[in-house]
Design a protein around this motif. Structure first.
Motif, PDB file in Angstrom:
ATOM      1  N   GLY A   1       0.830  -1.208   0.000  1.00 48.82           N
ATOM      2  CA  GLY A   1       0.000   0.000   0.000  1.00 48.82           C
ATOM      3  C   GLY A   1       0.860   1.253   0.000  1.00 48.82           C
ATOM      4  O   GLY A   1       2.083   1.180   0.072  1.00 48.82           O
ATOM      5  N   GLY A   2       0.198   2.395  -0.048  1.00 48.87           N
ATOM      6  CA  GLY A   2       0.915   3.669  -0.064  1.00 48.87           C
ATOM      7  C   GLY A   2       1.648   3.930   1.239  1.00 48.87           C
ATOM      8  O   GLY A   2       2.711   4.548   1.256  1.00 48.87           O
ATOM      9  N   SER A   3       1.101   3.427   2.365  1.00 45.14           N
ATOM     10  CA  SER A   3       1.772   3.697   3.633  1.00 45.14           C
ATOM     11  C   SER A   3       2.318   2.449   4.311  1.00 45.14           C
ATOM     12  O   SER A   3       3.234   2.538   5.113  1.00 45.14           O
ATOM     13  CB  SER A   3       0.824   4.435   4.585  1.00 45.14           C
ATOM     14  OG  SER A   3      -0.365   3.709   4.718  1.00 45.14           O
ATOM     15  N   GLY A   4       1.762   1.276   3.982  1.00 39.35           N
ATOM     16  CA  GLY A   4       2.268   0.065   4.642  1.00 39.35           C
ATOM     17  C   GLY A   4       2.308  -1.132   3.710  1.00 39.35           C
ATOM     18  O   GLY A   4       1.538  -1.219   2.755  1.00 39.35           O
ATOM     19  N   VAL A   5       3.245  -2.048   4.013  1.00 40.32           N
ATOM     20  CA  VAL A   5       3.290  -3.349   3.331  1.00 40.32           C
ATOM     21  C   VAL A   5       2.851  -4.356   4.387  1.00 40.32           C
ATOM     22  O   VAL A   5       3.488  -4.467   5.446  1.00 40.32           O
ATOM     23  CB  VAL A   5       4.709  -3.672   2.816  1.00 40.32           C
ATOM     24  CG1 VAL A   5       4.754  -5.055   2.177  1.00 40.32           C
ATOM     25  CG2 VAL A   5       5.183  -2.606   1.824  1.00 40.32           C
ATOM     26  N   LYS A   6       1.700  -5.038   4.126  1.00 41.61           N
ATOM     27  CA  LYS A   6       1.085  -5.890   5.150  1.00 41.61           C
ATOM     28  C   LYS A   6       0.905  -7.294   4.610  1.00 41.61           C
ATOM     29  O   LYS A   6       0.590  -7.447   3.426  1.00 41.61           O
ATOM     30  CB  LYS A   6      -0.322  -5.368   5.503  1.00 41.61           C
ATOM     31  CG  LYS A   6      -0.376  -3.946   5.886  1.00 41.61           C
ATOM     32  CD  LYS A   6      -1.636  -3.222   5.400  1.00 41.61           C
ATOM     33  CE  LYS A   6      -1.675  -2.829   3.976  1.00 41.61           C
ATOM     34  NZ  LYS A   6      -2.032  -1.529   3.537  1.00 41.61           N
ATOM     35  N   GLY A   7       1.043  -8.275   5.488  1.00 40.38           N
ATOM     36  CA  GLY A   7       0.844  -9.635   5.007  1.00 40.38           C
ATOM     37  C   GLY A   7       0.400 -10.579   6.104  1.00 40.38           C
ATOM     38  O   GLY A   7       0.550 -10.300   7.306  1.00 40.38           O
ATOM     39  N   ALA A   8      -0.170 -11.704   5.676  1.00 40.81           N
ATOM     40  CA  ALA A   8      -0.582 -12.769   6.601  1.00 40.81           C
ATOM     41  C   ALA A   8      -0.875 -14.019   5.784  1.00 40.81           C
ATOM     42  O   ALA A   8      -1.212 -13.915   4.604  1.00 40.81           O
ATOM     43  CB  ALA A   8      -1.842 -12.365   7.371  1.00 40.81           C
ATOM     44  N   PRO A   9      -0.767 -15.199   6.415  1.00 48.68           N
ATOM     45  CA  PRO A   9      -1.261 -16.403   5.749  1.00 48.68           C
ATOM     46  C   PRO A   9      -2.786 -16.365   5.711  1.00 48.68           C
ATOM     47  O   PRO A   9      -3.414 -15.822   6.629  1.00 48.68           O
ATOM     48  CB  PRO A   9      -0.765 -17.555   6.649  1.00 48.68           C
ATOM     49  CG  PRO A   9      -0.318 -16.924   7.923  1.00 48.68           C
ATOM     50  CD  PRO A   9      -0.199 -15.456   7.749  1.00 48.68           C
ATOM     51  N   VAL A  10      -3.362 -16.930   4.646  1.00 55.39           N
ATOM     52  CA  VAL A  10      -4.803 -16.783   4.415  1.00 55.39           C
ATOM     53  C   VAL A  10      -5.455 -18.152   4.222  1.00 55.39           C
ATOM     54  O   VAL A  10      -4.913 -19.019   3.535  1.00 55.39           O
ATOM     55  CB  VAL A  10      -5.031 -15.916   3.146  1.00 55.39           C
ATOM     56  CG1 VAL A  10      -6.514 -15.845   2.791  1.00 55.39           C
ATOM     57  CG2 VAL A  10      -4.463 -14.516   3.337  1.00 55.39           C
ATOM     58  N   ASP A  11      -6.619 -18.315   4.832  1.00 53.02           N
ATOM     59  CA  ASP A  11      -7.479 -19.461   4.525  1.00 53.02           C
ATOM     60  C   ASP A  11      -8.237 -19.076   3.259  1.00 53.02           C
ATOM     61  O   ASP A  11      -9.183 -18.278   3.307  1.00 53.02           O
ATOM     62  CB  ASP A  11      -8.438 -19.694   5.702  1.00 53.02           C
ATOM     63  CG  ASP A  11      -9.400 -20.854   5.438  1.00 53.02           C
ATOM     64  OD1 ASP A  11      -9.651 -21.158   4.253  1.00 53.02           O
ATOM     65  OD2 ASP A  11      -9.891 -21.422   6.416  1.00 53.02           O
TER      66      ASP A  11
ATOM     67  N   LEU B   1     -10.635   3.999  -2.115  1.00 55.02           N
ATOM     68  CA  LEU B   1     -10.237   5.385  -1.878  1.00 55.02           C
ATOM     69  C   LEU B   1      -9.116   5.362  -0.849  1.00 55.02           C
ATOM     70  O   LEU B   1      -9.348   5.124   0.336  1.00 55.02           O
ATOM     71  CB  LEU B   1     -11.435   6.191  -1.353  1.00 55.02           C
ATOM     72  CG  LEU B   1     -12.679   6.199  -2.258  1.00 55.02           C
ATOM     73  CD1 LEU B   1     -13.828   6.930  -1.580  1.00 55.02           C
ATOM     74  CD2 LEU B   1     -12.377   6.836  -3.609  1.00 55.02           C
ATOM     75  N   GLY B   2      -7.899   5.554  -1.310  1.00 62.54           N
ATOM     76  CA  GLY B   2      -6.752   5.510  -0.411  1.00 62.54           C
ATOM     77  C   GLY B   2      -5.750   6.550  -0.852  1.00 62.54           C
ATOM     78  O   GLY B   2      -6.110   7.721  -1.064  1.00 62.54           O
ATOM     79  N   THR B   3      -4.501   6.124  -1.031  1.00 58.79           N
ATOM     80  CA  THR B   3      -3.481   7.050  -1.528  1.00 58.79           C
ATOM     81  C   THR B   3      -3.887   7.539  -2.922  1.00 58.79           C
ATOM     82  O   THR B   3      -3.744   8.705  -3.258  1.00 58.79           O
ATOM     83  CB  THR B   3      -2.117   6.329  -1.602  1.00 58.79           C
ATOM     84  OG1 THR B   3      -1.849   5.771  -0.331  1.00 58.79           O
ATOM     85  CG2 THR B   3      -1.018   7.280  -1.995  1.00 58.79           C
ATOM     86  N   GLY B   4      -4.394   6.617  -3.732  1.00 59.95           N
ATOM     87  CA  GLY B   4      -4.953   6.981  -5.035  1.00 59.95           C
ATOM     88  C   GLY B   4      -6.396   6.511  -5.085  1.00 59.95           C
ATOM     89  O   GLY B   4      -7.016   6.276  -4.049  1.00 59.95           O
ATOM     90  N   ILE B   5      -6.956   6.394  -6.292  1.00 57.00           N
ATOM     91  CA  ILE B   5      -8.250   5.718  -6.459  1.00 57.00           C
ATOM     92  C   ILE B   5      -8.006   4.491  -7.322  1.00 57.00           C
ATOM     93  O   ILE B   5      -7.501   4.599  -8.439  1.00 57.00           O
ATOM     94  CB  ILE B   5      -9.308   6.626  -7.117  1.00 57.00           C
ATOM     95  CG1 ILE B   5      -9.634   7.834  -6.222  1.00 57.00           C
ATOM     96  CG2 ILE B   5     -10.590   5.829  -7.390  1.00 57.00           C
ATOM     97  CD1 ILE B   5     -10.708   8.769  -6.783  1.00 57.00           C
TER      98      ILE B   5
ATOM     99  N   GLU C   1      -8.171  10.925  -9.025  1.00 52.25           N
ATOM    100  CA  GLU C   1      -7.579  10.594  -7.718  1.00 52.25           C
ATOM    101  C   GLU C   1      -6.919  11.799  -7.056  1.00 52.25           C
ATOM    102  O   GLU C   1      -6.599  11.754  -5.882  1.00 52.25           O
ATOM    103  CB  GLU C   1      -6.624   9.391  -7.812  1.00 52.25           C
ATOM    104  CG  GLU C   1      -5.310   9.625  -8.455  1.00 52.25           C
ATOM    105  CD  GLU C   1      -4.392   8.401  -8.338  1.00 52.25           C
ATOM    106  OE1 GLU C   1      -4.863   7.279  -8.125  1.00 52.25           O
ATOM    107  OE2 GLU C   1      -3.168   8.610  -8.464  1.00 52.25           O
ATOM    108  N   LEU C   2      -6.761  12.902  -7.816  1.00 54.97           N
ATOM    109  CA  LEU C   2      -6.257  14.133  -7.194  1.00 54.97           C
ATOM    110  C   LEU C   2      -7.401  14.972  -6.643  1.00 54.97           C
ATOM    111  O   LEU C   2      -7.202  16.035  -6.054  1.00 54.97           O
ATOM    112  CB  LEU C   2      -5.438  14.945  -8.206  1.00 54.97           C
ATOM    113  CG  LEU C   2      -4.248  14.193  -8.808  1.00 54.97           C
ATOM    114  CD1 LEU C   2      -3.489  15.069  -9.789  1.00 54.97           C
ATOM    115  CD2 LEU C   2      -3.298  13.714  -7.684  1.00 54.97           C
ATOM    116  N   ILE C   3      -8.634  14.489  -6.833  1.00 54.67           N
ATOM    117  CA  ILE C   3      -9.822  15.206  -6.354  1.00 54.67           C
ATOM    118  C   ILE C   3     -10.476  14.462  -5.182  1.00 54.67           C
ATOM    119  O   ILE C   3     -10.888  15.065  -4.207  1.00 54.67           O
ATOM    120  CB  ILE C   3     -10.889  15.291  -7.496  1.00 54.67           C
ATOM    121  CG1 ILE C   3     -10.304  15.942  -8.735  1.00 54.67           C
ATOM    122  CG2 ILE C   3     -12.172  15.946  -7.013  1.00 54.67           C
ATOM    123  CD1 ILE C   3     -10.562  17.399  -8.862  1.00 54.67           C
ATOM    124  N   ALA C   4     -10.589  13.127  -5.318  1.00 53.24           N
ATOM    125  CA  ALA C   4     -11.487  12.400  -4.408  1.00 53.24           C
ATOM    126  C   ALA C   4     -10.832  11.222  -3.684  1.00 53.24           C
ATOM    127  O   ALA C   4     -11.543  10.356  -3.174  1.00 53.24           O
ATOM    128  CB  ALA C   4     -12.713  11.922  -5.181  1.00 53.24           C
TER     129      ALA C   4
END
Ligand code: BGC
Length: 279
Positions: A9-19, A131-135, A162-165
């Motif tokens: 992501g724009g601010s974090g790199v996140k991970g986990a094992p997934v079912d 709706l986050g760092t960009g769209i 994405e520079l508006i909303a």
């Protein structure tokens, strides 16, 4: 088979094992800040740091905030330009020593919502908007993903939407919820005019605050909040990797909504590189 999902992501790199059958995390997720600048080498390091927190996984799905075609990243609106034309799947796979599937972040989040969340059992044209760092956008017709749509870059009032909303703009400009809702409404009405979707699913960081601005939205199409919230990208990435690894769902155009069925919305958009093949 254990699959790790990692969301860049724009601010974090996140991970986990997934079912991947239930669309749930199997362990608490681990997050590191997204390196700045977010160039290829430092993001590969960050992804490796997240992966190192978990043992015993067989393959990995990674989201990327830009266009991804056949495991190669083609655009880089909100990350370092070194990502343009980078062989992302091969680089991650070489570093992690496992097969890696890479796909667009909104496509991954949308696929997770369509399989397990707000879009479950919905037919017709559904649009995920993050709706986050960009769209980010993802379009699904009867559960089949049309990958890399990039409709967050539609022009609104002469500017990139994405520079508006985006949520980043809301925070940077300290917009009131009324002002933000009016901007998001304008964007959604424009998309509605072009595509007439049945449903908008809104995700991204700001989906947690939907009660603050959803009641103020003025748009004809039903709008719902993403239900998997911050985990949609991780789950969608892992489901994509699982489908790609088992060879299910590699037939674009014949992909059911149910991610547990042979074929999934995500697999068509994804490309896996095996560490063995990568060299
Ligand atoms: C990128 C998209 C991405 C979105 C959300 C946009 O700037 O072009 O590919 O999905 O941001 O991260």
């Amino acid at each position: 088979m254990t699959i790790l999902g990692i969301d860049i992501g724009g601010s974090g790199v996140k991970g986990a094992p997934v079912d991947t059958a239930r669309g749930e995390l199997l362990d608490e997720r681990f997050r590191v800040p997204t390196p700045q600048p977010a160039d290829v080498d430092s993001v590969v390091d960050a992804v490796a740091e997240v992966a190192a927190k978990f043992d015993g996984f067989d393959s990995v799905g990674v989201t990327f905030p830009g266009v991804v075609v056949d495991g190669v990243t083609r655009t880089a609106a909100n990350v370092h330009k070194s990502w343009i034309d980078a062989p992302a799947a091969r680089l991650f796979s070489e570093r992690l020593g496992k097969p890696v599937t890479v796909l667009n972040d909104a496509d991954a989040a949308g696929a997770a919502e369509v399989a397990f969340g707000a879009g479950h059992d919905q037919s017709g044209l559904i649009m995920m908007v993050t709706l986050g760092t960009g769209i980010g956008t993802a379009l699904f017709l009867d559960g089949v993903l049309l990958p890399n749509t990039e409709l967050g870059h539609l022009e609104i009032d002469g500017k990139d939407a994405e520079l508006i909303a985006s949520d980043r703009v809301r925070e940077a400009k300290d917009l009131s919820w009324e002002e933000f809702a009016s901007r998001v409404s304008k964007y959604l009405r424009h998309v509605e005019m072009l595509l007439s979707p049945r449903l908008f699913i809104i995700g991204g960081g700001v989906s947690k605050k939907s009660d603050k601005y959803f009641p103020l939205l003025e748009v004809n199409t039903p709008v719902v909040a993403a239900t998997l919230l911050n985990n949609a990208g991780i789950i969608g990435a892992a489901v994509s990797a699982q489908q790609a690894t088992t060879g299910h769902g590699q037939h674009p155009g014949s992909i059911p909504v149910d991610a547990t069925a042979p074929g999934s919305p995500v697999a068509a958009a994804a490309h896996t590189v095996n560490s063995g093949e990568a060299r």
